[in-house]
Design an enzyme around this catalytic site. Structure first.
Site, PDB file in Angstrom:
ATOM      1  N   LYS A 169       0.834  -1.213   0.000  1.00  0.00           N
ATOM      2  CA  LYS A 169       0.000   0.000   0.000  1.00  0.00           C
ATOM      3  C   LYS A 169       0.871   1.267   0.000  1.00  0.00           C
ATOM      4  O   LYS A 169       0.600   2.226  -0.724  1.00  0.00           O
ATOM      5  CB  LYS A 169      -0.906  -0.028   1.236  1.00  0.00           C
ATOM      6  CG  LYS A 169      -1.523   1.277   1.662  1.00  0.00           C
ATOM      7  CD  LYS A 169      -2.581   1.771   0.713  1.00  0.00           C
ATOM      8  CE  LYS A 169      -3.102   3.130   1.191  1.00  0.00           C
ATOM      9  NZ  LYS A 169      -3.936   3.787   0.192  1.00  0.00           N
ATOM     10  N   LYS A 238       1.274  11.237   6.468  1.00  0.00           N
ATOM     11  CA  LYS A 238       1.530  10.043   7.301  1.00  0.00           C
ATOM     12  C   LYS A 238       2.012   8.886   6.427  1.00  0.00           C
ATOM     13  O   LYS A 238       3.008   8.225   6.726  1.00  0.00           O
ATOM     14  CB  LYS A 238       0.227   9.650   8.023  1.00  0.00           C
ATOM     15  CG  LYS A 238       0.258   8.291   8.694  1.00  0.00           C
ATOM     16  CD  LYS A 238      -1.128   7.674   8.882  1.00  0.00           C
ATOM     17  CE  LYS A 238      -1.803   7.350   7.590  1.00  0.00           C
ATOM     18  NZ  LYS A 238      -3.014   6.530   7.668  1.00  0.00           N
TER      19      LYS A 238
HETATM   20  P1  NAD Z   1     -11.281   9.624   8.384  1.00  0.00           P
HETATM   21  O1  NAD Z   1     -10.518  10.500   9.296  1.00  0.00           O
HETATM   22  O2  NAD Z   1     -12.307  10.205   7.463  1.00  0.00           O
HETATM   23  O3  NAD Z   1     -12.047   8.465   9.230  1.00  0.00           O
HETATM   24  C1  NAD Z   1     -11.528   7.894  10.380  1.00  0.00           C
HETATM   25  C2  NAD Z   1     -12.686   7.589  11.338  1.00  0.00           C
HETATM   26  O4  NAD Z   1     -12.142   6.993  12.515  1.00  0.00           O
HETATM   27  C3  NAD Z   1     -13.461   8.829  11.779  1.00  0.00           C
HETATM   28  O5  NAD Z   1     -14.842   8.621  11.616  1.00  0.00           O
HETATM   29  C4  NAD Z   1     -13.085   8.983  13.249  1.00  0.00           C
HETATM   30  O6  NAD Z   1     -14.112   9.562  14.018  1.00  0.00           O
HETATM   31  C5  NAD Z   1     -12.829   7.554  13.627  1.00  0.00           C
HETATM   32  N1  NAD Z   1     -11.987   7.402  14.811  1.00  0.00           N
HETATM   33  C6  NAD Z   1     -10.896   8.126  15.173  1.00  0.00           C
HETATM   34  N2  NAD Z   1     -10.392   7.667  16.337  1.00  0.00           N
HETATM   35  C7  NAD Z   1     -11.186   6.619  16.713  1.00  0.00           C
HETATM   36  C8  NAD Z   1     -11.175   5.727  17.820  1.00  0.00           C
HETATM   37  N3  NAD Z   1     -10.250   5.812  18.783  1.00  0.00           N
HETATM   38  N4  NAD Z   1     -12.134   4.776  17.878  1.00  0.00           N
HETATM   39  C9  NAD Z   1     -13.076   4.670  16.902  1.00  0.00           C
HETATM   40  N5  NAD Z   1     -13.143   5.505  15.828  1.00  0.00           N
HETATM   41  C10 NAD Z   1     -12.196   6.455  15.753  1.00  0.00           C
HETATM   42  O7  NAD Z   1     -10.201   8.780   7.570  1.00  0.00           O
HETATM   43  P2  NAD Z   1     -10.396   8.043   6.152  1.00  0.00           P
HETATM   44  O8  NAD Z   1     -10.055   9.006   5.072  1.00  0.00           O
HETATM   45  O9  NAD Z   1     -11.690   7.305   6.147  1.00  0.00           O
HETATM   46  O10 NAD Z   1      -9.171   7.009   6.230  1.00  0.00           O
HETATM   47  C11 NAD Z   1      -9.204   5.848   7.064  1.00  0.00           C
HETATM   48  C12 NAD Z   1      -7.956   5.033   6.777  1.00  0.00           C
HETATM   49  O11 NAD Z   1      -7.959   4.632   5.401  1.00  0.00           O
HETATM   50  C13 NAD Z   1      -6.652   5.807   6.995  1.00  0.00           C
HETATM   51  O12 NAD Z   1      -5.691   4.943   7.525  1.00  0.00           O
HETATM   52  C14 NAD Z   1      -6.282   6.280   5.596  1.00  0.00           C
HETATM   53  O13 NAD Z   1      -4.885   6.475   5.455  1.00  0.00           O
HETATM   54  C15 NAD Z   1      -6.784   5.124   4.750  1.00  0.00           C
HETATM   55  N6  NAD Z   1      -7.178   5.470   3.371  1.00  0.00           N
HETATM   56  C16 NAD Z   1      -7.897   6.599   3.084  1.00  0.00           C
HETATM   57  C17 NAD Z   1      -8.252   6.872   1.760  1.00  0.00           C
HETATM   58  C18 NAD Z   1      -9.051   8.113   1.366  1.00  0.00           C
HETATM   59  O14 NAD Z   1      -9.110   8.411   0.163  1.00  0.00           O
HETATM   60  N7  NAD Z   1      -9.675   8.824   2.300  1.00  0.00           N
HETATM   61  C19 NAD Z   1      -7.880   5.985   0.747  1.00  0.00           C
HETATM   62  C20 NAD Z   1      -7.181   4.822   1.082  1.00  0.00           C
HETATM   63  C21 NAD Z   1      -6.839   4.579   2.399  1.00  0.00           C
END
Ligand code: NAD
Length: 297
Positions: A169, A238
Site C-alpha cells: 500500500k 503520514k
Molecule cells: P477519516 O478520518 O475520514 O475516518 C476515520 C474515522 O475513525 C473517523 O470517523 C473517526 O471519528 C474515527 N476514529 C478516530 N479515532 C477513533 C477511535 N479511537 N475509535 C473509533 N473511531 C475512531 O479517515 P479516512 O479518510 O476514512 O481514512 C481511514 C484510513 O484509510 C486511513 O488509515 C487512511 O490512510 C486510509 N485510506 C484513506 C483513503 C481516502 O481516500 N480517504 C484511501 C485509502 C486509504
C-alpha cells in the site's frame, strides 16, 4: 455473517454500508456518535466501544486514521483484544508494516489473527466497491475473510507475512502523492507561462505524462476549485513518512519521495493537516502568484 466495523469516516462509512447491503449483520463503533447514527439508520447495530464490537462478532474490521489509534483500538483497554467473540481482526487502515507486525504479535497472544488489508482507490472507490484490497496474513485466515473483502473491493493476496499488504500500500501511495506533487508544479509552471490548465490536462492525458492526478484530481477537483477528494493532506503525509521510514530501515535512500514529503508538510504547516490532499497546490500557487483555474469565459 456478523461483522464488526470500527471507524466510520470517509472510507469506513461506505465500506460498512456495502457490507450491510451485502446482507451481513454489521456492528459499528466510532468515537463520533453522528457517524454511528448514520450507519444505524442503514441497519447497523450500534456498539459503545471496540470491545463491545469484538464481544459480538468473530470478524472485526477497522478503518482508522493513524497507526497509534489502530494500536489503541486493537490492543488497548476496552479494545478489540478484550472482546469475547473476536477471532480475526482485519485492519483496512494504512498503518505501515512495523505497526501491523506489532499488532499481529500482540493479538496472537490472545489467539486473535490480524490480517492487514489496506485499501487504495479513494472515497469514490470505497463507495462503489472498486478499491484495491491488499491482504496479508496466514493464508487460511485470509481465505476465510476473502468473501467479505470482495464486497469492499478488488481482492489481492500479497503474502503470508504480516505487514506485506501495508508495504504494498505504501509503495502505491507514494506514487499517488508524487503524481499529485509533480502535477501541481508542472501545471503551475504552464499557467504562469500563460497556458490554459484545461488544455494542458487534455494534452497530458493524451500523452506520456498522465496519471490519476491529471486524469481525475486536477480536472475534477483542483481546476473547479472543489478540493473535495476526501483524503486529507495529513493522512497522505503520514503515508509518505511511513514509506520513508520503511525505506530507511531497509538501507535505502529515496530522494524523490523526501521532496514529495516536504510539499505535503508545507501544506500541513501552512493550511492544516485536515485540509484536502489536493490543496497542496495552494501554498505553491501563493508563491507563484497565480491560481490553477479555468480562464474566465
Ligand atoms: P477519516 O478520518 O475520514 O475516518 C476515520 C474515522 O475513525 C473517523 O470517523 C473517526 O471519528 C474515527 N476514529 C478516530 N479515532 C477513533 C477511535 N479511537 N475509535 C473509533 N473511531 C475512531 O479517515 P479516512 O479518510 O476514512 O481514512 C481511514 C484510513 O484509510 C486511513 O488509515 C487512511 O490512510 C486510509 N485510506 C484513506 C483513503 C481516502 O481516500 N480517504 C484511501 C485509502 C486509504
Amino acid at each position: 455473517m456478523d461483522i464488526g466495523f470500527i471507524g466510520l469516516g470517509n472510507m469506513g462509512a461506505h465500506m460498512a454500508r456495502r457490507l450491510i447491503e451485502a446482507g451481513h449483520r454489521v456492528i459499528v463503533y466510532d468515537t463520533r456518535q453522528e457517524a454511528i447514527g448514520n450507519l444505524a439508520a442503514k441497519g447497523a447495530v450500534a456498539a459503545r466501544s471496540p470491545q463491545e464490537v469484538a464481544d459480538m462478532a468473530e470478524l472485526v474490521m477497522a478503518s482508522l486514521p493513524t497507526p497509534d489509534i489502530v494500536l489503541k483500538v486493537a490492543t488497548g483497554p476496552e479494545g478489540v483484544i478484550e472482546g469475547k467473540k473476536v477471532r480475526r481482526f482485519v485492519d483496512l487502515s494504512t498503518t505501515g508494516a512495523v505497526m501491523a507486525q506489532r499488532i499481529f504479535k500482540t493479538l496472537a497472544e490472545r489467539a486473535i489473527v490480524q490480517i492487514d488489508a489496506p485499501v487504495s482507490g479513494g472515497v469514490v472507490g470505497a463507495e462503489k466497491g472498486t478499491v484495491a484490497v491488499m491482504a496479508s496474513g496466514p493464508r487460511a485466515d485470509v481465505e476465510a475473510v476473502e468473501p467479505a473483502l470482495r464486497v469492499i473491493g478488488k481482492f489481492f493476496y500479497i503474502g503470508e507475512k504480516p505487514g506485506a499488504g501495508q508495504t504494498m500500500k505504501l509503495c502505491n501511495n507514494v506514487l499517488s502523492a508524487a503524481g499529485m506533487a509533480a502535477t501541481s508544479e508542472s501545471i503551475l509552471m504552464g499557467v504562469k507561462a500563460g497556458l490554459d490548465p484545461q488544455v494542458m490536462l487534455d494534452v497530458i492525458n493524451a500523452s506520456s505524462g498522465r496519471s490519476t492526478a491529471t486524469e481525475q484530481k486536477f480536472p475534477q477537483v483542483v481546476v473547479p476549485r472543489k478540493f473535495n477528494q476526501g483524503f486529507t493532506a495529513g493522512l497522505m503525509l503520514k503515508d509518505v513518512n511511513l514509506f520513508l521510514s520503511e525505506a530507511k530501515a531497509l538501507g535505502l535512500s529515496s530522494s524523490v519521495i523526501e521532496a514529495v514529503a516536504a510539499i505535503f508538510k508545507l501544506t500541513c504547516d501552512e493550511l492544516g493537516p485536515d485540509k484536502d490532499m489536493t490543496q497542496i497546490v495552494q501554498p505553491l500557487e501563493q508563491r507563484a502568484g497565480v491560481e490553477i483555474r479555468a480562464p474566465e469565459a
